[in-house]
Design a protein around this motif. Structure first.
Motif, PDB file in Angstrom:
ATOM      1  N   ILE A  13       0.841  -1.200   0.000  1.00 22.82           N
ATOM      2  CA  ILE A  13       0.000   0.000   0.000  1.00 22.82           C
ATOM      3  C   ILE A  13       0.876   1.252   0.000  1.00 22.82           C
ATOM      4  CG2 ILE A  13      -1.647   1.347   1.365  1.00 22.82           C
ATOM      5  CD1 ILE A  13      -2.855  -1.353   2.268  1.00 22.82           C
ATOM      6  N   LYS A  14       1.935   1.243   0.803  1.00 26.59           N
ATOM      7  CA  LYS A  14       2.849   2.390   0.814  1.00 26.59           C
ATOM      8  C   LYS A  14       3.452   2.617  -0.564  1.00 26.59           C
ATOM      9  CE  LYS A  14       4.229   2.448   5.688  1.00 26.59           C
ATOM     10  NZ  LYS A  14       5.338   2.200   6.662  1.00 26.59           N
ATOM     11  N   ALA A  74       4.428  21.925   0.945  1.00 25.93           N
ATOM     12  CA  ALA A  74       5.597  22.819   0.965  1.00 25.93           C
ATOM     13  C   ALA A  74       5.313  24.100   0.194  1.00 25.93           C
ATOM     14  CB  ALA A  74       6.810  22.095   0.385  1.00 25.93           C
ATOM     15  N   ARG A  75       4.612  23.978  -0.960  1.00 23.21           N
ATOM     16  CA  ARG A  75       4.272  25.154  -1.769  1.00 23.21           C
ATOM     17  C   ARG A  75       3.334  26.083  -1.005  1.00 23.21           C
ATOM     18  NH1 ARG A  75       0.857  22.852  -5.672  1.00 23.21           N
ATOM     19  NH2 ARG A  75      -0.749  23.277  -4.108  1.00 23.21           N
ATOM     20  N   ASP A  76       2.288  25.504  -0.373  1.00 19.36           N
ATOM     21  CA  ASP A  76       1.330  26.328   0.364  1.00 19.36           C
ATOM     22  C   ASP A  76       1.958  26.947   1.603  1.00 19.36           C
ATOM     23  OD1 ASP A  76      -0.515  25.692  -1.523  1.00 19.36           O
ATOM     24  OD2 ASP A  76      -1.673  24.297  -0.283  1.00 19.36           O
ATOM     25  N   CYS A 126       4.244  11.920  -2.249  1.00 18.22           N
ATOM     26  CA  CYS A 126       5.210  12.929  -2.684  1.00 18.22           C
ATOM     27  C   CYS A 126       4.491  14.178  -3.204  1.00 18.22           C
ATOM     28  CB  CYS A 126       6.117  12.361  -3.770  1.00 18.22           C
ATOM     29  SG  CYS A 126       7.248  11.077  -3.187  1.00 18.22           S
ATOM     30  N   LYS A 127       3.384  13.958  -3.913  1.00 16.53           N
ATOM     31  CA  LYS A 127       2.593  15.079  -4.414  1.00 16.53           C
ATOM     32  C   LYS A 127       2.039  15.910  -3.253  1.00 16.53           C
ATOM     33  CE  LYS A 127      -1.586  16.105  -7.085  1.00 16.53           C
ATOM     34  NZ  LYS A 127      -2.740  15.504  -7.815  1.00 16.53           N
ATOM     35  N   LEU A 128       1.570  15.243  -2.211  1.00 16.49           N
ATOM     36  CA  LEU A 128       1.058  15.950  -1.034  1.00 16.49           C
ATOM     37  C   LEU A 128       2.150  16.760  -0.355  1.00 16.49           C
ATOM     38  CD1 LEU A 128      -1.191  13.157   0.555  1.00 16.49           C
ATOM     39  CD2 LEU A 128      -1.973  15.237  -0.582  1.00 16.49           C
ATOM     40  N   LEU A 155      -1.823  12.270   5.600  1.00 18.38           N
ATOM     41  CA  LEU A 155      -2.346  11.091   4.903  1.00 18.38           C
ATOM     42  C   LEU A 155      -2.702  10.010   5.915  1.00 18.38           C
ATOM     43  CD1 LEU A 155      -2.917   9.560   2.272  1.00 18.38           C
ATOM     44  CD2 LEU A 155      -0.509   8.880   2.232  1.00 18.38           C
ATOM     45  N   SER A 156      -3.960   9.607   5.929  1.00 22.09           N
ATOM     46  CA  SER A 156      -4.401   8.523   6.801  1.00 22.09           C
ATOM     47  C   SER A 156      -4.889   7.364   5.937  1.00 22.09           C
ATOM     48  CB  SER A 156      -5.523   8.988   7.734  1.00 22.09           C
ATOM     49  OG  SER A 156      -6.665   9.380   6.999  1.00 22.09           O
TER      50      SER A 156
END
Length: 347
Positions: A197-198, A213-215, A206-208, A271-272
């Motif tokens: 699953i990971k 980081a951007r926000d 990685c997208k999150l 992420l949960s």
């Protein structure tokens, strides 16, 4: 060209419910459903699913679509543990394994010796684990893997053992008691599912991280500008007394608002994941059990390796400390336990 995660998940779900799914490009999936599943989903039995809304004669599906929710409802009904036997029409040889054994399983600090080989039925457990992941959006998925219950090795391949339906035979699982304790088997399933699953969620994770980081950078820039303006105002106007206290209060409120916004971002992008065993099938495959000895100094023991005629390989053994499957390994001095090179180097 890699298939989209949502279509890859749907392909697994269709297969799990005895349907057929084939890729029709990067963003489309041709699906043949059984009659009862088609009725449950309110779809034709022969249908094309797509993640693009502009493909004619197809059904659009996204992570927030009603169709995907219906698939999720199918997964909510847990499957059963069933058993199945597989015929092997060829000849199960019992000779010629000594050389293959020495080439396949290699103790780096000890010896392995062939004793004998004989045909035996080996139990494999085909597990289907469903999961739901949530962060800034919700995703669902399914991972499947096979465990060799004799060796405890997970993620084993069984070749084309299930390819011919005519070779499948009913099997009364009651006369074949489990080889692994329930706690150990549950641990293997949980650990393997967690790993798979990971891996499936790694790109999204990685997208999150990038989005967070951007926000965060935008927030630091925005509130940092306000703070700098307040500090500049205090210094340039040489404020004192009540006027200075008022601006300092604004500065403190700005910093507290920044911390609150950062905490909101942290919660939003956290992420949960929840996962559960949906169903499992116990597969009884004709194999060859190879008895061999492992020896390290005075420590000596007998282990069983499995040759699978459907893959025509001797399957790996399992590291007795980490659980990972190994072909090259080390033996400890006390009990000749199998230890992976990674664990051995860390000792």
């Amino acid at each position: 060209m890699s298939e989209e995660p949502i279509l890859s998940t749907l392909k697994k779900l269709v297969s799990l419910h005895e349907g057929i799914a084939e890729s029709a490009g990067e963003q489309a999936l041709n699906v043949l459903l059984t009659e009862n599943i088609a009725l449950a989903l309110n779809l034709p039995e022969d249908v094309t699913l797509t993640t693009r809304s502009d493909i004619p004669n197809s059904f659009f599906v996204s992570y927030h679509s009603e169709l995907l929710n219906k698939f999720a409802e199918l997964l909510a009904d847990r499957g059963l543990v069933t058993a199945l036997g597989v015929k092997f029409d060829g000849y199960l040889k019992t000779t010629g394994f000594e050389k293959l054994l020495l080439q396949t399983l290699i103790p780096q600090n000890g010896l392995i010796r062939f004793l004998d080989a004989k045909p035996e039925i080996t139990r494999y457990i085909w597990c289907h684990v469903v999961y739901t992941a949530e962060a800034d959006e919700k995703r669902m998925g399914l991972v499947s893997f096979i465990i060799n219950e004799l060796t405890g090795v997970t993620e084993v391949e069984i070749g084309d053992a299930l390819f011919w339906e005519s070779d499948r035979i009913p099997f009364d699982n009651q006369h074949s008691p489990p080889l692994l304790p329930v706690e150990e088997l549950s641990g293997l399933i949980e650990k393997t599912a967690d790993k798979l699953i990971k891996a499936e969620l790694e790109n999204w994770k990685c997208k999150l991280h990038r989005a967070r980081a951007r926000d965060e950078e935008r927030l630091h820039t925005y509130y940092g500008t306000i703070s700098s303006e307040i500090e500049t105002k205090i210094e340039s106007r040489r404020l004192m007394g009540e006027s200075k206290d008022k601006e300092l209060a604004r500065l403190d409120a700005t910093n507290r608002e920044l911390e609150r916004k950062l905490a909101d971002l942290k919660e939003r992008y956290a992420l949960s994941v929840e996962a559960s065993l949906h169903s499992a099938m116990v597969l009884h495959l004709p194999t060859v059990h190879i008895q061999c000895t492992l020896q390290r100094k005075k420590a000596k023991r007998i282990v069983t390796a499995v040759w699978n005629p459907f893959t025509k390989i001797i399957e790996p053994l399992r590291c007795e400390l980490s659980g990972e499957h190994v072909n090259d390994f080390y033996l400890d001095d006390t009990d000749a336990k199998i230890i992976s090179p990674t664990i051995w180097r860390e000792k």
